[in-house]
Design a protein around this motif. Structure first.
Motif, PDB file in Angstrom:
ATOM      1  N   VAL A 132       1.034  -1.081   0.065  1.00 27.15           N
ATOM      2  CA  VAL A 132       0.026  -0.111   0.039  1.00 27.15           C
ATOM      3  C   VAL A 132       0.824   1.092  -0.127  1.00 27.15           C
ATOM      4  O   VAL A 132       0.654   2.255  -0.681  1.00 27.15           O
TER       5      VAL A 132
ATOM      6  N   PRO B 239      -3.901  -5.098  -5.895  1.00 25.19           N
ATOM      7  CA  PRO B 239      -4.987  -4.570  -5.734  1.00 25.19           C
ATOM      8  C   PRO B 239      -6.297  -5.719  -5.975  1.00 25.19           C
ATOM      9  O   PRO B 239      -6.032  -6.772  -6.762  1.00 25.19           O
TER      10      PRO B 239
ATOM     11  N   VAL C 275      -5.033  -0.075  -8.723  1.00 24.81           N
ATOM     12  CA  VAL C 275      -5.369   0.360  -7.446  1.00 24.81           C
ATOM     13  C   VAL C 275      -5.995   1.929  -7.673  1.00 24.81           C
ATOM     14  O   VAL C 275      -5.408   2.778  -8.256  1.00 24.81           O
TER      15      VAL C 275
ATOM     16  N   THR D 234      -7.008   5.449  -7.092  1.00 22.21           N
ATOM     17  CA  THR D 234      -6.651   6.580  -6.375  1.00 22.21           C
ATOM     18  C   THR D 234      -7.176   8.148  -7.024  1.00 22.21           C
ATOM     19  O   THR D 234      -7.923   7.819  -7.894  1.00 22.21           O
TER      20      THR D 234
ATOM     21  N   ASP E 131      -7.246   4.275   1.842  1.00 24.59           N
ATOM     22  CA  ASP E 131      -5.850   3.855   2.106  1.00 24.59           C
ATOM     23  C   ASP E 131      -6.042   2.649   2.911  1.00 24.59           C
ATOM     24  O   ASP E 131      -5.098   1.821   2.933  1.00 24.59           O
TER      25      ASP E 131
ATOM     26  N   THR F 252      -8.706  -0.506   0.387  1.00 27.37           N
ATOM     27  CA  THR F 252      -8.368  -0.444  -1.178  1.00 27.37           C
ATOM     28  C   THR F 252      -9.203  -1.070  -2.073  1.00 27.37           C
ATOM     29  O   THR F 252      -9.771  -1.968  -1.936  1.00 27.37           O
ATOM     30  N   ASN F 253      -9.844  -0.058  -3.124  1.00 30.10           N
ATOM     31  CA  ASN F 253     -10.734  -0.586  -4.056  1.00 30.10           C
ATOM     32  C   ASN F 253     -12.088  -1.229  -3.429  1.00 30.10           C
ATOM     33  O   ASN F 253     -12.524  -2.194  -3.729  1.00 30.10           O
TER      34      ASN F 253
ATOM     35  N   ASN G 191      -7.186  -3.916   2.701  1.00 31.93           N
ATOM     36  CA  ASN G 191      -5.889  -4.268   2.603  1.00 31.93           C
ATOM     37  C   ASN G 191      -5.104  -4.944   4.002  1.00 31.93           C
ATOM     38  O   ASN G 191      -3.958  -5.137   4.085  1.00 31.93           O
TER      39      ASN G 191
END
Length: 465
Positions: A142, A172, A191, A193, A244, A247-248, A252
């Motif tokens: 990450v 990801p 990923v 963002t 963060d 994730t997605n 994570n």
């Protein structure tokens, strides 16, 4: 002797005179406080230097502790992967005391296990790598990806993430949308963002959902990542974003300490839950039981980001979201993240006999029968949308380990089991590294006394969900 003469004598005695190691008289002990200190007495460069120098020893001690609890070797299963292709780890990783077997342990009552101190260390609460310090910690993958895409650094100078990558969710993770199930994974292997979200989702989401996604990707100040001298990043930080950790729209396995309890030793480690299936859930937070995803979203930014301390939040830069527009848009976006496909399940969430293997069908029978899993995890999404106290304190006496008071857990949310193979590690604090660990844990918690073959079959069923 006048006052001036007395003062001069005192200065001489405490300085150049005969009392060379004089110390001030001890004052009363500082009372326990619910608040973090607002004024930092130590200059930032000294704090950074001190904690950086201490870091290797802190992390080495924690690695040794994890090795006492678990077998951390990389042993992937040969026949199953997560939805994006990452191997699933197999086997029980929690270590038993010498001479103890899972069968012999299951034959004992909770009281006997407690009296003989046989409850495995890996089944007790999992401490933070530095529990007295606490704070958000992110896996290396990450940190590297956000540094690459956004030039934003989520590394801490005092601590590193502790669990090996092979026990973490894939990164990801695929993204499945409830509104566009026909598309499958819409992440395109990226990923998501602030750098790429618009190109990926413009045309798939409506304007309100796009705005919600933008906010979920926007960093805001947080306890360890902020612009003040009270931080754990080398440079002043813009902060952290919801994605963060999620994730997605998944997880994570970033970790933190829940802000609900005091003193620090009683705070529970938190493993980031997946946002998949938010649309079918009615309570949020592993132990907080927040009643809407809007409550959860607002609470995270106002409270959880700052260890539940609104005083320190004011200093570091709390992000006060507008409930009627920003929070609602973020909540609407979160409700779009769907569970991964489960091709062996029918529309009621049961196995299709024409698609399932014999072991999986036997595991389903155990899930709905002897193993008692269905008491909390009802199909089709395998949750009852409530909370349960597993009363883990029946099995072991409270003990302080690495600054954490390992004691009973209290009520825990029933998380959905759909897509469970994609979301290791397990339980609210991530103490169970594999599904096999989870089966052994609940075999003891529920007293079901499954055989070795039954445990294998039950795990096979869980993998189909």
């Amino acid at each position: 002797m006048d006052r001036i003469s007395c003062s001069a004598l005192l200065v001489w005695l405490l300085g150049a005179g005969g009392i060379t190691n004089a110390q001030p008289l001890p004052g009363p002990a500082a009372p326990a406080s619910s608040y973090a200190p607002v004024r930092i007495e130590e200059p930032f460069d000294q704090t950074q230097r001190r904690l950086t120098q201490a870091k290797p020893a802190v992390m080495q001690a924690h690695r040794e502790y994890l090795a006492e609890r678990y077998d951390l070797t990389d042993r992937p299963a040969a026949d199953v992967t997560m939805s994006g292709g990452k191997p699933v780890q197999q086997g029980v990783r929690v270590r038993l005391r010498p001479g103890v077997t899972w069968e012999s342990l299951a034959a004992l009552s909770p009281g006997e296990i407690r009296a003989q101190d046989l409850w495995p260390a890996g089944f007790r609460p999992l401490p933070h790598p530095n529990h007295p310090e606490g704070g958000m910690l992110f896996p290396p993958a990450v940190i590297a990806e956000l540094q690459r895409q956004e030039q934003r650094d989520l590394a801490r100078f005092d601590l590193d993430f502790d669990l090996p990558d092979h026990f973490l969710p894939e990164f990801p993770a695929p993204i499945f949308l409830t509104t566009r199930a026909d598309l499958g994974d819409v992440s395109r292997g990226q990923v998501v963002t602030l750098e790429n979200y618009f190109g990926l989702f413009n045309g798939l989401l409506n304007p309100k959902q796009l705005e919600g996604l933008r906010l979920l990707l926007t960093p805001f100040p947080q306890q360890q990542f902020n612009a003040t001298d009270d931080r754990r990043s080398v440079r002043p930080s813009r902060g952290v974003a919801c994605f963060d950790c999620h994730t997605n729209g998944h997880t994570n396995a970033a970790t933190h300490l829940a802000g609900d309890a005091r003193p620090q030793a009683f705070r529970h480690r938190v493993d980031t839950p997946s946002l998949r299936g938010v649309n079918i859930q009615q309570i949020f937070g592993s132990q907080r039981a927040l009643k809407s995803v809007e409550d959860f979203t607002e609470f995270e930014q106002r409270g959880a980001y700052f260890d539940g301390d609104p005083v320190i939040a004011t200093k570091k830069g709390v992000n006060v979201l507008d409930r009627g527009s920003q929070v609602q848009a973020m909540a609407e976006m979160q409700a779009l993240f769907d569970f991964p496909p489960a091709p062996k399940l029918d529309v009621l969430g049961r196995l299709d006999p024409q698609k399932a293997a014999p072991a999986e069908l036997r595991g389903q029978e155990l899930f709905f029968g002897k193993a008692q899993c269905v008491a909390c995890h009802a199909p089709p999404y395998y949750t009852d949308n409530t909370m349960h106290d597993l009363r883990t304190g029946r099995f072991f006496a409270p003990v302080m380990v690495r600054g954490a008071m390992l004691t009973t857990d209290g009520p825990i949310k029933t998380f959905p089991l759909r897509g469970i193979k994609d979301s290791p590690p397990y339980l609210h604090d991530g103490r169970l590294l594999t599904l096999a660990d989870t089966v052994e844990f609940f075999n003891l918690i529920l007293g079901t006394r499954l055989t070795a073959d039954e445990k294998t079959d039950l795990e096979a069923f869980l993998r189909t969900l």
